[in-house]
Design a protein around this motif. Structure first.
Motif, PDB file in Angstrom:
ATOM      1  N   VAL A   1      13.621  12.103   9.719  1.00  0.00           N
ATOM      2  CA  VAL A   1      14.248  11.925  11.026  1.00  0.00           C
ATOM      3  C   VAL A   1      14.544  10.440  11.229  1.00  0.00           C
ATOM      4  CG1 VAL A   1      13.023  13.926  11.938  1.00  0.00           C
ATOM      5  CG2 VAL A   1      12.065  11.646  12.288  1.00  0.00           C
ATOM      6  N   PRO A   2      15.412  10.094  12.187  1.00  0.00           N
ATOM      7  CA  PRO A   2      15.727   8.681  12.399  1.00  0.00           C
ATOM      8  C   PRO A   2      14.486   7.868  12.748  1.00  0.00           C
ATOM      9  CG  PRO A   2      17.317  10.075  13.539  1.00  0.00           C
ATOM     10  CD  PRO A   2      16.221  10.975  13.050  1.00  0.00           C
ATOM     11  N   GLY A   3      14.463   6.632  12.299  1.00  0.00           N
ATOM     12  CA  GLY A   3      13.356   5.750  12.618  1.00  0.00           C
ATOM     13  C   GLY A   3      13.344   5.396  14.092  1.00  0.00           C
ATOM     14  N   SER A   4      12.148   5.141  14.610  1.00  0.00           N
ATOM     15  CA  SER A   4      12.004   4.819  16.024  1.00  0.00           C
ATOM     16  C   SER A   4      11.525   3.386  16.191  1.00  0.00           C
ATOM     17  CB  SER A   4      11.002   5.771  16.685  1.00  0.00           C
ATOM     18  OG  SER A   4       9.726   5.633  16.084  1.00  0.00           O
ATOM     19  N   ALA A   5      11.649   2.865  17.395  1.00  0.00           N
ATOM     20  CA  ALA A   5      11.150   1.525  17.691  1.00  0.00           C
ATOM     21  C   ALA A   5       9.619   1.514  17.626  1.00  0.00           C
ATOM     22  CB  ALA A   5      11.616   1.085  19.079  1.00  0.00           C
TER      23      ALA A   5
ATOM     24  N   TYR B   1       7.152   2.411   8.942  1.00  0.00           N
ATOM     25  CA  TYR B   1       6.482   3.655   8.571  1.00  0.00           C
ATOM     26  C   TYR B   1       7.470   4.712   8.092  1.00  0.00           C
ATOM     27  CZ  TYR B   1       3.244   7.555   8.577  1.00  0.00           C
ATOM     28  OH  TYR B   1       2.480   8.624   8.190  1.00  0.00           O
ATOM     29  N   ALA B   2       8.460   5.039   8.936  1.00  0.00           N
ATOM     30  CA  ALA B   2       9.436   6.056   8.535  1.00  0.00           C
ATOM     31  C   ALA B   2      10.205   5.615   7.298  1.00  0.00           C
ATOM     32  CB  ALA B   2      10.394   6.352   9.689  1.00  0.00           C
ATOM     33  N   ALA B   3      10.510   4.315   7.213  1.00  0.00           N
ATOM     34  CA  ALA B   3      11.232   3.799   6.049  1.00  0.00           C
ATOM     35  C   ALA B   3      10.436   4.004   4.768  1.00  0.00           C
ATOM     36  CB  ALA B   3      11.537   2.316   6.253  1.00  0.00           C
ATOM     37  N   SER B   4       9.124   3.760   4.825  1.00  0.00           N
ATOM     38  CA  SER B   4       8.288   3.925   3.634  1.00  0.00           C
ATOM     39  C   SER B   4       8.202   5.387   3.223  1.00  0.00           C
ATOM     40  CB  SER B   4       6.891   3.356   3.878  1.00  0.00           C
ATOM     41  OG  SER B   4       6.151   4.159   4.793  1.00  0.00           O
ATOM     42  N   LYS B   5       8.162   6.282   4.206  1.00  0.00           N
ATOM     43  CA  LYS B   5       8.067   7.705   3.894  1.00  0.00           C
ATOM     44  C   LYS B   5       9.391   8.241   3.351  1.00  0.00           C
ATOM     45  CE  LYS B   5       3.776   7.964   5.084  1.00  0.00           C
ATOM     46  NZ  LYS B   5       2.739   8.113   4.041  1.00  0.00           N
TER      47      LYS B   5
ATOM     48  N   VAL C   1       0.825  -1.215   0.000  1.00  0.00           N
ATOM     49  CA  VAL C   1       0.000   0.000   0.000  1.00  0.00           C
ATOM     50  C   VAL C   1       0.857   1.262   0.000  1.00  0.00           C
ATOM     51  CG1 VAL C   1      -1.681   1.340   1.332  1.00  0.00           C
ATOM     52  CG2 VAL C   1      -1.960  -1.131   1.096  1.00  0.00           C
ATOM     53  N   LEU C   2       1.904   1.298   0.814  1.00  0.00           N
ATOM     54  CA  LEU C   2       2.643   2.544   1.007  1.00  0.00           C
ATOM     55  C   LEU C   2       3.829   2.731   0.075  1.00  0.00           C
ATOM     56  CD1 LEU C   2       1.134   2.171   3.934  1.00  0.00           C
ATOM     57  CD2 LEU C   2       2.652   4.060   4.514  1.00  0.00           C
ATOM     58  N   MET C   3       4.311   1.654  -0.555  1.00  0.00           N
ATOM     59  CA  MET C   3       5.462   1.799  -1.430  1.00  0.00           C
ATOM     60  C   MET C   3       5.192   1.281  -2.849  1.00  0.00           C
ATOM     61  SD  MET C   3       8.368   0.697   1.389  1.00  0.00           S
ATOM     62  CE  MET C   3       9.771   0.930   0.298  1.00  0.00           C
ATOM     63  N   THR C   4       4.724   0.033  -2.944  1.00  0.00           N
ATOM     64  CA  THR C   4       4.551  -0.557  -4.274  1.00  0.00           C
ATOM     65  C   THR C   4       3.417   0.103  -5.049  1.00  0.00           C
ATOM     66  OG1 THR C   4       5.372  -2.659  -3.425  1.00  0.00           O
ATOM     67  CG2 THR C   4       4.214  -2.705  -5.527  1.00  0.00           C
TER      68      THR C   4
ATOM     69  N   LYS D   1      12.710  10.094  -1.519  1.00  0.00           N
ATOM     70  CA  LYS D   1      13.776   9.865  -2.500  1.00  0.00           C
ATOM     71  C   LYS D   1      13.198   9.547  -3.873  1.00  0.00           C
ATOM     72  CE  LYS D   1      17.101  10.504   0.398  1.00  0.00           C
ATOM     73  NZ  LYS D   1      17.913  11.744   0.321  1.00  0.00           N
ATOM     74  N   PHE D   2      12.139   8.772  -3.897  1.00  0.00           N
ATOM     75  CA  PHE D   2      11.450   8.450  -5.148  1.00  0.00           C
ATOM     76  C   PHE D   2      10.985   9.724  -5.843  1.00  0.00           C
ATOM     77  CE2 PHE D   2       7.188   6.967  -6.942  1.00  0.00           C
ATOM     78  CZ  PHE D   2       7.731   6.395  -8.084  1.00  0.00           C
ATOM     79  N   SER D   3      10.396  10.634  -5.068  1.00  0.00           N
ATOM     80  CA  SER D   3       9.885  11.885  -5.636  1.00  0.00           C
ATOM     81  C   SER D   3      11.016  12.767  -6.151  1.00  0.00           C
ATOM     82  CB  SER D   3       9.075  12.643  -4.580  1.00  0.00           C
ATOM     83  OG  SER D   3       7.970  11.881  -4.137  1.00  0.00           O
ATOM     84  N   GLN D   4      12.120  12.814  -5.426  1.00  0.00           N
ATOM     85  CA  GLN D   4      13.258  13.622  -5.871  1.00  0.00           C
ATOM     86  C   GLN D   4      13.783  13.124  -7.214  1.00  0.00           C
ATOM     87  OE1 GLN D   4      15.677  13.085  -2.343  1.00  0.00           O
ATOM     88  NE2 GLN D   4      15.368  15.219  -1.724  1.00  0.00           N
ATOM     89  N   SER D   5      13.960  11.824  -7.337  1.00  0.00           N
ATOM     90  CA  SER D   5      14.462  11.267  -8.592  1.00  0.00           C
ATOM     91  C   SER D   5      13.473  11.501  -9.736  1.00  0.00           C
ATOM     92  CB  SER D   5      14.729   9.763  -8.434  1.00  0.00           C
ATOM     93  OG  SER D   5      15.761   9.529  -7.507  1.00  0.00           O
ATOM     94  N   LEU D   6      12.181  11.285  -9.465  1.00  0.00           N
ATOM     95  CA  LEU D   6      11.167  11.519 -10.497  1.00  0.00           C
ATOM     96  C   LEU D   6      11.137  12.978 -10.934  1.00  0.00           C
ATOM     97  CD1 LEU D   6       8.062   9.445  -9.354  1.00  0.00           C
ATOM     98  CD2 LEU D   6       9.321   9.177 -11.492  1.00  0.00           C
ATOM     99  N   ALA D   7      11.273  13.886  -9.966  1.00  0.00           N
ATOM    100  CA  ALA D   7      11.255  15.306 -10.308  1.00  0.00           C
ATOM    101  C   ALA D   7      12.392  15.648 -11.267  1.00  0.00           C
ATOM    102  CB  ALA D   7      11.357  16.146  -9.037  1.00  0.00           C
TER     103      ALA D   7
END
Length: 270
Positions: free
Chosen positions: A146-150, A155-159, A112-115, A164-170
């Motif tokens: 910001v660093p991921g939390s326990a 969640y943070a990894a997907s965001k 849902v959040l990445m693919t 990065k995906f958006s930067q490359s696409l731009a």
């Protein structure tokens, strides 16, 4: 943004997705609204049709299905509907430690959040480029800066991925008439924390940390029009992003760990 264009909004039944749908309709865009809750989509579509005299199509869909994005785009193409604005907003959180959930739960989250957002861009971008116009908004988060939390491990990894995906696409879309923006809100008043069961905990956050969904949507649309590849909503969130950029990694992780212990949902299991 010009009127008479069509926008596809995922996760449009509530929260930030609903706010984007409302703001796009206010600006004269026709809409395709998708989420799992068909009743909410129908109610929203009816309201926006009557209020703004736009076309609003409801396409209930679970983007957790591997074939979901392809099926959605195929259905739009079969109806001759082109998409000028894509808002990849669908998302949720999985509370708890990584190994405490079955892999199927994590696999659905990644879908849902990445693919799904990646595939929707892949399938809609060529036509946008061919028409010389397109707007793609990937709703990321301050959490991606910001660093991921326990807990909420992916969640943070997907965001961060969406940023990065958006930067490359731009960069790839420069000069084509297609703008791509990762919108990065912080704490936003919506149903998100109710769904994840963290409402009581995050309610301890001070008021100045919170934004409202309509403001996030309006700022996001302004940012993509301005051609900003990444946009962090609000001065407080920008200050937090700046602070963590300056801190050594070890110190930043210690700060996140300390705060995480205050707002973690539920005890460590096992």
């Amino acid at each position: 943004m010009a009127s008479n264009r069509r926008a596809l909004v995922t996760g449009a039944s509530a929260g930030i997705g609903e706010a984007f749908a409302r703001e796009l309709a206010r600006r004269g865009h026709d809409l395709v609204l998708t989420a799992r809750r068909a009743d909410r989509l129908e109610a929203l579509a009816k309201e926006l049709r009557e209020r703004h005299a736009i076309e609003a199509i409801v396409a209930p869909l679970d983007l957790g299905r591997a074939d979901g994005p392809e099926a959605l785009v195929a259905a739009l193409e079969a109806q001759g509907l082109s998409i000028d604005v894509l808002v990849n907003n669908a998302g949720y959180g999985v509370p708890g430690y990584f190994e405490d959930q079955p892999w199927s739960t994590h696999a659905a989250f990644i879908q849902v959040l990445m693919t799904a957002p990646s595939e929707l861009v892949y399938r809609l971008l060529p036509a946008m480029k061919a028409r010389g116009y397109g707007r793609i908004l990937n709703i990321a988060s301050l959490a991606g800066h910001v660093p991921g939390s326990a807990g909420h491990t992916l969640y943070a990894a997907s965001k961060a991925y969406l940023i990065k995906f958006s930067q490359s696409l731009a960069l790839e879309c420069a000069g084509t008439g297609v703008h791509v923006t990762a919108v990065c809100p912080g704490f936003t008043r919506s149903e998100f924390h109710d769904v994840t069961g963290s409402r009581e905990l995050v309610s301890k956050m001070p008021d100045f940390m919170w934004m409202d969904a309509p403001t996030v949507a309006r700022q996001g649309l302004e940012a993509v029009e301005a051609g900003k590849a990444v946009y962090v909503n609000g001065r407080v969130n920008n200050a937090i992003k700046g602070l963590f950029r300056l801190l050594p990694d070890a110190l930043a992780l210690r700060m996140v760990a300390r705060q995480g212990r205050r707002f973690r949902t539920g005890p460590r299991q096992g």
